[in-house]
Design an enzyme around this catalytic site. Structure first.
Site, PDB file in Angstrom:
ATOM      1  N   ASP A 130      37.488  37.201  52.293  1.00  0.00           N
ATOM      2  CA  ASP A 130      36.488  36.171  52.032  1.00  0.00           C
ATOM      3  C   ASP A 130      35.296  36.765  51.288  1.00  0.00           C
ATOM      4  O   ASP A 130      34.448  37.413  51.902  1.00  0.00           O
ATOM      5  CB  ASP A 130      36.051  35.576  53.379  1.00  0.00           C
ATOM      6  N   ASP A 319      33.619  32.524  45.548  1.00  0.00           N
ATOM      7  CA  ASP A 319      34.032  32.579  46.957  1.00  0.00           C
ATOM      8  C   ASP A 319      35.547  32.429  47.107  1.00  0.00           C
ATOM      9  O   ASP A 319      36.076  31.323  47.038  1.00  0.00           O
ATOM     10  CB  ASP A 319      33.302  31.481  47.740  1.00  0.00           C
TER      11      ASP A 319
END
Ligand SMILES: *[C@@H]1O[C@H](CO)[C@@H](O)[C@H](O)[C@H]1NC(C)=O
Ligand SMILES: *[C@@H]1O[C@H](CO)[C@@H](O)[C@H](O)[C@H]1NC(C)=O
Ligand SMILES: *[C@@H]1O[C@H](CO)[C@@H](O)[C@H](O)[C@H]1NC(C)=O
Ligand SMILES: *[C@@H]1O[C@H](CO)[C@@H](O)[C@H](O)[C@H]1NC(C)=O
Ligand SMILES: *[C@@H]1O[C@H](CO)[C@@H](O)[C@H](O)[C@H]1NC(C)=O
Length: 434
Positions: A130, A319
């Site tokens: 992430d 992201d």
């Protein structure tokens, strides 16, 4: 006799095969780049789900689904709906001790669609890489067995290399009360055959229901800047380092790349950039590392070949933990004004359109010098009905949140390099698959 020789040969070959691909090395020697696969999470509760993906990104960044906005845009009040959902289930707050607490939520909301294998103290877990957060946390045996369910968990007592960090805690909490929290230690972490011997690892002793339900996600590997790490050891020292910060100095190049296929699977590569994966030269854009995110300005966009300036012009974050391309609301409106039959739908919670519609290409500025183009053919995200006639777009609006979040929809079309050395993002346009 031949059979014995054959057996010996096979044994010998097996020993060689076993010896070669697992170069468990100490830091700083030999291996200078490595790859980690990103696989589809087969235990994901629903597969791609547009409304859930939308709620997940809003929750992750604590964006509010504004009532005013929704009235103006014809939304029913989803935040009120979320509020009442919250009250229907028993809630134990994430903070505090030893929770078996569950927080209301649709199970799929925190579910990671994609996972990669990580070895912690000799135990293999499936973690979600992430680039939008900075904690390496995992399900652990500190959790109530009912919360663990089918998850692989980290058992500190079975790791000979684990060391507890006394008095330290971590906590990730979202605006609606969901999240995860627990204790802290250090252990030997191996990703793609490369080992960090003193990696800060975070053991969950509380997780909210949305993580519990996602039985194949055992935690996250945060790849944003270490400044966002949530470990609190009671001092005001430097934050715990991410895995990437720890290996960076040992790599050929201080980078990792996300090379994700249109289906979302793909490869993370650390230490090298595969220039066969994109066309032309890579363009480098400095990031605003002081925010802790891989954050850039993004004040222009294009629909097809029509260029516009973005009146809100919010910064954007790269992201890998978000599915959608979440853009300023007017950008999404401008995009869907070019899609036959598209509408902002209250019940679904985002822009939808007939699946048969032709989607134009979308481009978003990355800093001042690069436009990242996503071909129209790669923008669809999911269907929203049984008959597969209505589709949910991969481009969605941020409802005035003031930040744009560029997730998987962008990585399908762009090879992105995260450079921790000079704190920049490299972009290369991938060829469109035929
Ligand atoms: C939910 O509970 C909170 C706190 O108990 C309360 O303030 C709020 O009004 C409730 N919301 C709904 C929709 O019932
Ligand atoms: C958690 O709570 C249970 C019951 O309240 C208790 O038996 C257990 O020892 C607690 N575990 C920890 C790690 O504090
Ligand atoms: C390991 O990391 C911890 C905290 O990050 C630090 O206090 C400790 O000195 C490190 N140990 C070694 C052997 O590097
Ligand atoms: C950062 O590093 C890359 C790779 O070495 C280099 O090509 C680029 O020019 C640098 N970018 C900035 C903004 O310093
Ligand atoms: C809709 O798509 C899903 C997933 O691709 C598929 O399993 C299902 O059979 C489709 N339904 C119809 C009616 O085509």
């Amino acid at each position: 006799m031949p059979s014995v020789r054959f057996f010996l040969l096979v044994t010998l070959l097996a020993a060689i095969v076993l010896a070669v691909p697992t170069p468990t090395r100490r830091r700083g020697i030999q291996k200078r780049s490595f790859k980690v696969p990103r696989q589809l999470n087969t235990a994901h509760p629903t597969g791609p789900n547009g409304p859930a993906a939308m709620r997940k990104v809003f929750r992750k960044y604590n964006f509010k689904m504004s009532d005013d906005f929704m009235v103006k845009e014809g939304f029913i009040s989803q935040s009120k709906q979320a509020e009442s959902e919250k009250n229907t289930t028993s809630t134990a707050p994430v903070s505090g001790t030893n929770g078996t607490g569950t927080v209301a939520a649709n199970p799929e909301e925190n579910a990671a669609l994609f996972l990669s294998p990580v070895d912690v103290g000799g135990q293999t877990l499936n973690l979600d890489f992430d680039s939008g957060s900075s904690d390496l946390w995992m399900f652990s045996t500190d959790l109530d067995p009912q919360l663990i369910g089918q998850h692989s968990v980290f058992d500190a007592s079975k790791s000979t290399t684990f060391q507890k960090t006394t008095g330290a805690q971590w906590q990730i909490s979202y605006g609606d009360g969901s999240g995860a929290a627990g204790t802290v230690g250090t252990d030997t972490v191996t990703i793609g055959g490369v080992t960090v011997t003193n990696q800060t690892v975070e053991l969950a002793n509380q997780v909210s229901q949305s993580f519990v339900q996602d039985t194949n996600t055992d935690g996250l590997v945060g790849l944003a800047f270490s400044s966002l790490n949530t470990v609190n050891d009671g001092t005001k020292k430097t934050p715990a380092k991410t895995f990437f910060d720890n290996v960076m100095g040992d790599l050929d190049m201080p980078v990792f790349t996300a090379d994700l296929d249109p289906d979302g699977t793909g490869v993370y590569q650390f230490g090298a950039i595969d220039s066969t994966k994109f066309e032309g030269e890579m363009t480098w854009i400095p990031v605003k590392a002081e925010t802790g995110f891989w954050q850039v300005s993004s004040t222009k966009f294009a629909v097809g070949d029509q260029l516009f300036s973005n009146p809100q012009g919010s910064d954007a974050i790269a992201d890998t933990g978000t599915s959608l391309l979440l853009v300023d609301q007017q950008v999404a409106e401008a995009y869907y004004s070019q899609v036959e039959g598209a509408q902002l739908n209250a019940q679904v919670g985002g822009f939808i359109y007939p699946c048969a519609a032709t989607l134009p290409d979308m481009s978003v500025a990355i800093g001042d010098s690069y436009m990242a183009t996503i071909p129209g053919s790669q923008i669809n995200f999911a269907t929203v009905d049984q008959a597969n006639t209505t589709c949910f777009g991969g481009v969605q609006g941020n409802q005035g949140a003031g930040l744009q979040i560029y997730g998987d929809i962008m990585f399908r079309a762009q090879l992105v390099a995260f450079n921790g050395g000079n704190q920049s993002l490299g972009f290369g346009q991938k060829p469109v698959p035929q």
